[in-house]
Design an enzyme around this catalytic site. Sequence first.
Site, PDB file in Angstrom:
ATOM      1  N   TYR A 282      46.963  21.441  33.199  1.00 58.80           N
ATOM      2  CA  TYR A 282      47.686  20.530  32.310  1.00 58.80           C
ATOM      3  C   TYR A 282      46.956  19.197  32.241  1.00 58.80           C
ATOM      4  O   TYR A 282      46.186  18.831  33.114  1.00 58.80           O
ATOM      5  CB  TYR A 282      49.139  20.333  32.751  1.00 58.80           C
ATOM      6  CG  TYR A 282      49.329  19.463  33.974  1.00 58.80           C
ATOM      7  CD1 TYR A 282      49.529  18.083  33.853  1.00 58.80           C
ATOM      8  CD2 TYR A 282      49.325  20.008  35.256  1.00 58.80           C
ATOM      9  CE1 TYR A 282      49.716  17.282  34.971  1.00 58.80           C
ATOM     10  CE2 TYR A 282      49.514  19.228  36.375  1.00 58.80           C
ATOM     11  CZ  TYR A 282      49.712  17.858  36.232  1.00 58.80           C
ATOM     12  OH  TYR A 282      49.884  17.065  37.337  1.00 58.80           O
ATOM     13  N   CYS A 283      47.262  18.469  31.150  1.00 57.35           N
ATOM     14  CA  CYS A 283      46.666  17.157  30.947  1.00 57.35           C
ATOM     15  C   CYS A 283      47.781  16.178  30.592  1.00 57.35           C
ATOM     16  O   CYS A 283      48.744  16.055  31.336  1.00 57.35           O
ATOM     17  CB  CYS A 283      45.588  17.238  29.864  1.00 57.35           C
ATOM     18  SG  CYS A 283      44.649  15.708  29.638  1.00 57.35           S
ATOM     19  N   LYS A 284      47.694  15.527  29.441  1.00 56.95           N
ATOM     20  CA  LYS A 284      48.655  14.474  29.112  1.00 56.95           C
ATOM     21  C   LYS A 284      49.874  14.969  28.355  1.00 56.95           C
ATOM     22  O   LYS A 284      50.867  14.264  28.268  1.00 56.95           O
ATOM     23  CB  LYS A 284      47.957  13.381  28.289  1.00 56.95           C
ATOM     24  CG  LYS A 284      46.827  12.708  29.055  1.00 56.95           C
ATOM     25  CD  LYS A 284      46.161  11.625  28.235  1.00 56.95           C
ATOM     26  CE  LYS A 284      45.032  10.980  29.029  1.00 56.95           C
ATOM     27  NZ  LYS A 284      44.363   9.890  28.298  1.00 56.95           N
TER      28      LYS A 284
END
Length: 223
Positions: free
Chosen positions: A179-181
């Site tokens: 996951y990121c932002k």
Amino acid sequence: MNDINQFDQLERLDPLAEVARALGHPHRLALLEHIVRAERSVERLADLTDMSVANASQHLQQLKRAGCVQARRDGKNILYSLGQGPLAAVVAALHDYVAFKQDRIDQAIADSRQRPQEMESVSIDALVDRMNEGAVILVDVRPGDEFRKSHLPGAVNIPIPQLEERAKELSDNAHVVAYCKGPYCVLTREAVVILRAQGVEAAPLAGGVPEWRAAGYRLDEGV
């Protein structure tokens, strides 16, 4: 490696860090790009980069302290040119690296559109079930400072630039969720492409820290 050797190694890298700090601002990079093309006055550089003369002068002084540019007086004008060494090659290499990264992102987006079934996201609820079963490794691909502010519980921080090299830290039979932002962050899908290329089974999370918090789950802070 003992503590003394570690200290020596870090001290050896100090000059690199100094140059990296000098280059680590878009205004200074913009100035440097124009200086690569020709020797220019402060006033001309300010005009080309849409900065005030005072602001341009401050950034030029930082570049000068790092040895990236040099100055000479020509009457009332101060002219700036490249410092000694392969500075033009450094600027070109930065452009090449950014282009490479953009190509990876574009490829990740294209792959997700052409083969959506192979890039199916894991929902937050499904992730919670996998975490409860101990059947997943959660990889946070954001920069370290963002990770330290808050991250999903148990997540491992491996920023995108380090992911290809550090993929071997994940177990051979690992089931990774990256996951990121947030759900529209293309870096999440790029991370999955990188991990799969290294033989790691990976899928993107349908969300990030904001969505996790909105779902009512707790976040961890610090490393």
